[in-house]
Design an enzyme around this catalytic site. Structure first.
Site, PDB file in Angstrom:
ATOM      1  N   SER A  40       0.804  -1.226   0.000  1.00  0.00           N
ATOM      2  CA  SER A  40       0.000   0.000   0.000  1.00  0.00           C
ATOM      3  C   SER A  40       0.836   1.275   0.000  1.00  0.00           C
ATOM      4  CB  SER A  40      -0.959   0.021   1.196  1.00  0.00           C
ATOM      5  OG  SER A  40      -0.249   0.205   2.395  1.00  0.00           O
ATOM      6  N   LYS A  78       1.061   4.155   6.746  1.00  0.00           N
ATOM      7  CA  LYS A  78       0.401   5.037   5.775  1.00  0.00           C
ATOM      8  C   LYS A  78       0.989   6.430   5.905  1.00  0.00           C
ATOM      9  CE  LYS A  78      -2.710   1.809   4.875  1.00  0.00           C
ATOM     10  NZ  LYS A  78      -2.477   0.908   3.798  1.00  0.00           N
TER      11      LYS A  78
END
Length: 182
Positions: A40, A78
């Site tokens: 991700s 993230k």
């Protein structure tokens, strides 16, 4: 002779105890190692990268953080897009924070793989996704750099400050990529 041996053993035990206390303090209060799982954050961070996470650094917009996932029994890494008080909108692959456009150079490589009119990030407003106009106090809005393959705040909402492990400061594996992370 016996007394000398006891002194030497005690010296070693004391040294090992002091070293253990120092490691404990550093590991649990200052920084911790972590391994990136998944794609991700690609290409910024790859699956299997090992990073050092600071538990005492202030967190700012665009920092990379590790936090306890609200939708899984694991930790996620993230990028912080919104901090408390921010309004966020994505329109035609342009990020707007508090009405101002922001360049996202870390997305350049992923955008080069897109077809002509394809977008890396779907259009949204914070209100559309969360029902809130602004990022709440003690929360962050996060997204992965690999926007088409990232479970992030667009799916599970805000990340509470209390669930943050820390800020990613340094990659130490693979060895050919040792150093700070853009």
């Amino acid at each position: 002779m016996k007394n000398t041996r006891k002194k030497e053993i005690w010296s070693w035990v004391r040294t090992l105890l002091i070293a253990g206390v120092i490691v404990f303090i550093c590991r649990y209060f200052l920084f911790t190692p972590s391994t990136v799982l998944g794609d991700s954050m690609s290409p910024t961070l790859q699956n299997g990268n090992m990073v050092m996470v600071s538990k005492i650094s202030d967190i700012h917009r665009f920092d990379k953080i590790i936090f306890h996932a609200p939708d899984a029994d694991e930790d996620y890494v993230k990028r912080v897009i919104g901090v408390p008080g921010d309004s966020i909108e994505m329109k035609d692959d342009v990020l707007y924070i508090n009405g101002k456009t922001y360049d996202e150079p870390y997305l350049k490589q992923n955008k080069q793989t897109l077809a002509g009119d394809e977008h890396l990030t779907n259009n949204f407003t914070l209100k559309d996704l969360t029902g809130k106009e602004k990022v709440p106090k003690d929360s962050f809005f996060v997204m992965g750099d690999n926007r088409q393959n990232s479970r992030d705040s667009r799916y599970f909402g805000f990340v509470s400050k209390s669930s943050v492990v820390g800020k990613v400061e340094f990659r130490y594996f693979p060895f050919n990529e040792i150093g700070g992370i853009e």
